[in-house]
Enzyme design. Structure first.
Site, PDB file in Angstrom:
ATOM      1  N   THR A 187      46.950  31.084  22.024  1.00 37.48           N
ATOM      2  CA  THR A 187      48.186  31.854  22.136  1.00 37.48           C
ATOM      3  C   THR A 187      48.070  32.947  21.090  1.00 37.48           C
ATOM      4  OG1 THR A 187      49.343  29.881  22.910  1.00 37.48           O
ATOM      5  CG2 THR A 187      50.725  31.574  21.973  1.00 37.48           C
TER       6      THR A 187
ATOM      7  N   ASP B 284      51.151  23.047  31.090  1.00 39.42           N
ATOM      8  CA  ASP B 284      52.045  22.618  30.014  1.00 39.42           C
ATOM      9  C   ASP B 284      53.082  21.609  30.485  1.00 39.42           C
ATOM     10  OD1 ASP B 284      50.778  24.057  28.127  1.00 39.42           O
ATOM     11  OD2 ASP B 284      52.410  25.425  27.685  1.00 39.42           O
TER      12      ASP B 284
ATOM     13  N   GLY C 200      48.499  27.864  18.353  1.00 38.89           N
ATOM     14  CA  GLY C 200      47.917  26.619  17.884  1.00 38.89           C
ATOM     15  C   GLY C 200      48.325  25.391  18.667  1.00 38.89           C
TER      16      GLY C 200
END
Length: 598
Positions: A389, A431, A491
């Protein structure tokens, strides 16, 4: 506590400077008097500073950086992904003096279903949610950036997008590190991606100029009419491409996309106001719960920054707040969550009372304090967010601050480049929870609140955060407190712990933002019950001391796409409370970014 504290005193480090034994690229932070931009790419930073110098405010500059990153850092910068933007006014004029949080996270298409990534036997189909046509959610970045510019910018979309269009059309010089990143296997999955980013196997080299004419034309169309992306001819092109390439995003999905303007979460730590991300980010509430637990400790008395005593105490706070993350959090449009209870200082005090000063609390034995939280769902599910990201931070001359975290999920998202528009699509569907009870590569625990459903936004760890002195209210007059920190990082599941550690390093331990960004990192997320250290944590004695008191530890030591060895990329800003100078903290872990201002 004797064993732990003796180790802490003996290994106290980094109280006034950077930890010995690890590399750093910039021990002297960049400072400026008026305005500052910090990002992972120097060309994107320059785009933001250019807009600030031309009279733009922090939102103008943030939008310019966002579109520029889609050109110069396509591994994570994007127009085919999504993100969060936190805006905090400095002068009181921007956003009517109130902090704003823009949610332009991707959404599941209308055809999405809870079991869409399972085979006939109910097993997860490998890579289906991470690569190829079915991996993508409806992208939100174009909607989010153009919404921000329309409502809070000053200069207009054409002006702030001009640097990105120029970089795509005229090209930019490739840095060695990023030229190597473009060797990614994810870019071999589709002919267009292989052609554009890998020159059909004749890989680009450091020093070459990389041009993207198709993307330049797309950006010009967005600048002229951003609605074209979601409701016009461009939407037709995206939908037609999806239909022809086993995708699931339709024109109706694009037309239904909307930016959500949500109420930021707010807490306090050491007398400072912490404004942070609400769900569907899990990061903000986990950060506030962690800080509430730690507020009962005088951390410097336990040792210096990254000392055994501090790491133990902070880790135990992480363990407890991540337990709550897994049980309760999801998309706020689909779930009711106990956010007030999680942020209650009394709840934090009850958690704090369960922390043993001398040894870790095994996660399997941890019992939530009674009387505060509702009963969690009976079944939990695993899920994660990729570490690939990117974060950028902006402060303008009026003290307005913007923190943005944006993503495609994995490096280069799904690997799918939309032809002939020249941009990569996300693999954000990964996700969501693909199957109850099946652990992913990160082992991060989530509840069924994050199950796949049409129109739903996946739970995120992205944690854009802004710290300031408390606001002042008198009758109808609202005066924002003086800015202290603009924070955020990529992260994956380590985002929240990294933001917390940077904040603690500055506020509790007196490091400047550059030292805090460069400091080695540690992370614990409840399950797996492992205290993790990044590859730059060179103090083996500290790790061994933590092992001796009962921690299972792991240190990342390699670098590749699946095991990056480091996590996070702090591109943060501090305002010195004594001098008023802005200090840029560009993370040394990546070599092609920078902090700059005037």
């Amino acid at each position: 506590m004797k064993q732990l504290l003796s180790a802490a005193v003996g290994l106290s480090v980094l109280t006034t400077g950077p930890l010995s034994g690890y590399a750093q690229s910039n021990s002297t932070p960049v400072t400026s008097r008026h305005a500052m931009v910090v990002s992972i790419d120097h060309d994107a930073t320059d785009a933001g500073v250019e807009i600030l110098r031309e009279g733009g405010n922090a939102v103008d500059a943030a939008v310019a950086v966002g579109f520029a990153l889609a050109v110069v850092y396509p591994a994570a910068g994007n127009i085919g992904g999504g993100g969060f933007m936190l805006i905090r006014p400095g002068s009181g004029k921007l956003a009517h003096g109130k902090a704003k949080f823009l949610d332009y996270r991707e959404k599941a298409p209308a055809s999405a279903s809870a079991n869409m990534y399972l085979d006939a036997e109910g097993k997860v189909i490998p890579k289906m949610s991470t690569a190829g046509g079915k991996a993508s959610g409806v992208p939100g970045s174009v909607a989010g950036l153009t919404f921000a510019e329309r409502h809070y910018g000053r200069l207009g979309l054409a002006k702030v997008m001009a640097p990105a269009i120029r970089l795509a059309k005229d090209g930019f010089v490739l840095e060695e590190e990023f030229a190597k990143v473009m060797h990614s296997n994810q870019l071999t999955l589709m002919p267009a991606s292989h052609r554009i980013f890998q020159r059909d196997g004749d890989f680009y080299k450091a020093g070459e100029v990389f041009k993207q004419p198709e993307l330049a034309a797309t950006l010009e169309r967005i600048a002229a009419d951003p609605d074209d992306f979601y409701k016009g001819k461009m939407a037709d092109q995206i939908a037609e491409f999806e239909a022809a390439n086993n995708g699931q995003i339709t024109k109706a999905d694009l037309a239904a996309y909307e930016v959500k303007e949500r109420e930021p979460l707010e807490g306090h730590y050491r007398g400072l106001q912490v404004v942070t991300s609400p769900p569907p980010s899990s990061g903000g509430i986990v950060l506030l719960e962690t800080l509430n637990i730690l507020s009962g400790y005088d951390l410097p008395k336990l040792g210096g920054d990254r000392s055994v005593g501090q790491i133990h105490t902070i880790t135990e706070a992480f363990r407890r707040s991540y337990m709550d993350r897994g049980d309760y959090l999801g998309d706020p449009d689909f779930n009711k969550m106990p956010l007030k209870q999680m942020a209650d200082p009394r709840y934090a005090a009850a958690w704090r009372a369960t922390i043993d000063a001398t040894r870790p609390s095994p996660s399997a034995t941890l019992v939530r304090p009674a009387g505060f939280m509702p009963e969690p769902p009976k079944v939990t599910a695993t899920g994660h967010e990729s570490p690939q990201t990117t974060q950028y931070s902006v402060v303008d001359a009026d003290g307005n601050a913007v923190s943005v975290t944006t993503t495609l999920n994995f490096f280069f998202g799904s690997g799918v480049t939309v032809e002939p528009l020249g941009f990569l699509l996300n693999d954000e569907m990964d996700d969501f929870t693909s199957k109850i009870g099946v652990p992913n590569g990160f082992g991060l625990i989530q509840g069924p609140a994050n199950a796949i459903a049409p129109g739903k936004r996946p739970l995120s760890s992205m944690t854009p955060t802004i710290v300031s002195e408390p606001d002042h209210h008198f009758l109808w007059v609202h005066k924002p407190g003086k800015l202290r920190l603009v924070l955020g990082t990529p992260g994956g599941s380590t985002i929240t712990t990294t933001v917390a550690n940077v904040l603690i390093s500055v506020v509790d331990n007196g490091l400047n933002i550059q030292q805090a960004a460069d400091a080695p990192r540690f992370h614990h997320q409840f399950l797996p019950d492992v205290l993790q250290f990044d590859k730059y944590f060179a103090d083996a004695a500290t790790i061994n001391a933590l092992k001796a008191v009962g921690y299972k530890t792991q240190q990342q030591s390699t670098f590749d796409e699946k095991a990056p060895g480091v996590w996070g990329d702090c591109e943060n800003i501090e305002r010195d409370p004594n001098t008023g100078m802005l200090i840029g903290g560009h993370d040394f872990r990546h070599t092609f970014g920078k902090a700059a201002g005037y």
